[in-house]
Design a protein around this motif. Structure first.
Motif, mmCIF file in Angstrom:
data_model
loop_
_atom_site.group_PDB
_atom_site.id
_atom_site.type_symbol
_atom_site.label_atom_id
_atom_site.label_comp_id
_atom_site.label_asym_id
_atom_site.label_seq_id
_atom_site.Cartn_x
_atom_site.Cartn_y
_atom_site.Cartn_z
ATOM 1 N N TYR A 182 81.087 23.609 56.482
ATOM 2 C CA TYR A 182 81.629 23.525 57.836
ATOM 3 C C TYR A 182 81.688 22.095 58.368
ATOM 4 O O TYR A 182 82.333 21.847 59.386
ATOM 5 N N GLN A 183 80.988 21.178 57.698
ATOM 6 C CA GLN A 183 80.987 19.758 58.063
ATOM 7 C C GLN A 183 80.618 19.546 59.538
ATOM 8 O O GLN A 183 81.266 18.792 60.260
ATOM 9 N N THR A 184 79.580 20.259 59.961
ATOM 10 C CA THR A 184 79.109 20.151 61.348
ATOM 11 C C THR A 184 77.945 19.177 61.492
ATOM 12 O O THR A 184 77.469 18.954 62.606
ATOM 13 N N GLU B 297 76.102 24.298 56.458
ATOM 14 C CA GLU B 297 76.721 23.646 57.610
ATOM 15 C C GLU B 297 77.280 22.274 57.234
ATOM 16 O O GLU B 297 78.382 21.904 57.647
ATOM 17 N N SER C 163 76.470 15.419 61.361
ATOM 18 C CA SER C 163 76.924 14.036 61.459
ATOM 19 C C SER C 163 75.714 13.131 61.632
ATOM 20 O O SER C 163 74.620 13.598 61.959
ATOM 21 N N ASN D 133 74.110 13.771 65.146
ATOM 22 C CA ASN D 133 73.382 15.001 65.483
ATOM 23 C C ASN D 133 72.305 15.373 64.469
ATOM 24 O O ASN D 133 71.483 16.248 64.733
ATOM 25 N N HIS E 120 72.315 17.487 72.884
ATOM 26 C CA HIS E 120 73.763 17.301 72.927
ATOM 27 C C HIS E 120 74.224 16.990 74.350
ATOM 28 O O HIS E 120 75.049 16.090 74.578
#
Length: 244
Positions: free
Chosen positions: A211-213, A207, A215, A218, A164
């Protein structure tokens, strides 16, 4: 401090991306061993920087002394074809700032090859479960004395957050490998592989759906967290490229 396995993993990556007469920077150059080995098959120019020049043992090799936590790298932008940074980020308070500086001094198309202890291997995960500290990291003295008990390791760097930070600095084509597998983790893998896959898969779906974390950017790095390489590997070897 780099090991034989780290040198064997890092140096071929550097040679593969360095032009014959290019420029290379070794951040945290220490004794100069990585530079010495690199030049056994490469004829370009290497620069070294570290918090002190006292460790350098390579005759004629200059070391630019810089506080990697606070000071900019003492080089112009787009100056280097490749930068190596082995066993450094875990010693820093702010490794993200250093990654931005490395991005600045790399030319377009240049590469960074970085290593740091892999805190995601099973041996490290189990130590954290029992003791609350990752492998190669531990309690620090509440004083200004040299942190000899952890070899100066003060910042455990999880691979996902390293990827990240590299992405935020501007790097692309981020890839991870390891220096070697830990034989001591093979039994743990045999016992825990199924639970890791099942429970890790459930957590991943939670997730992604709740939580829609997750993408497209990532997802590859998220999936690498429970890859066999990171479950068994001793040291993370990361290659990242500055876009052309």
């Amino acid at each position: 401090m780099s090991t034989e396995a780290i040198y064997r993993a890092v140096i071929p990556l550097l040679r593969a991306h360095l032009p014959p007469e290019g420029r290379h920077l070794d951040v945290g150059s220490g004794s100069g061993e990585l530079i010495r080995r690199l030049h056994a098959g490469w004829s370009g120019e290497s620069f070294g920087c570290d918090y002190t020049s006292e460790w350098m043992r390579l005759p004629g090799q200059k070391v630019d002394v810089v506080d990697l936590d606070k000071e900019p790298l003492p080089y112009p932008g787009a100056f280097f074809d490749a930068v190596s940074c082995t066993e450094v980020v875990e010693h820093l308070d702010d490794y993200r700032r250093l990654l931005r500086e490395i991005f600045r001094v790399l030319r377009p198309g240049g590469v960074l090859v970085l290593s740091t202890p892999n805190i995601l291997n099973l041996k490290s995960r189990l130590r954290f479960l029992w003791f609350g500290f990752w492998n190669l990291f531990g309690p620090l003295p509440f004083s200004h004395k040299v942190r000899v008990d952890t070899d100066g390791h003060i910042t455990p760097v999880h691979y996902f957050y390293l990827a990240h930070a590299l992405h935020e600095a501007g790097f692309t084509e981020i890839a991870v490998s390891v220096d070697r597998w830990q034989r001591s983790s093979l039994l743990s893998l045999a016992l825990l592989s199924l639970p890791v896959r099942l429970l890790g898969g459930l957590a991943y779906r939670r997730e992604a759906d709740r939580y829609q974390t997750v993408s497209p950017e990532n997802e590859p790095h998220l999936k690498a967290v429970n890859s066999r390489a990171l479950l068994l590997g001793r040291t993370c070897i990361v290659l990242a490229k500055k876009p052309s």
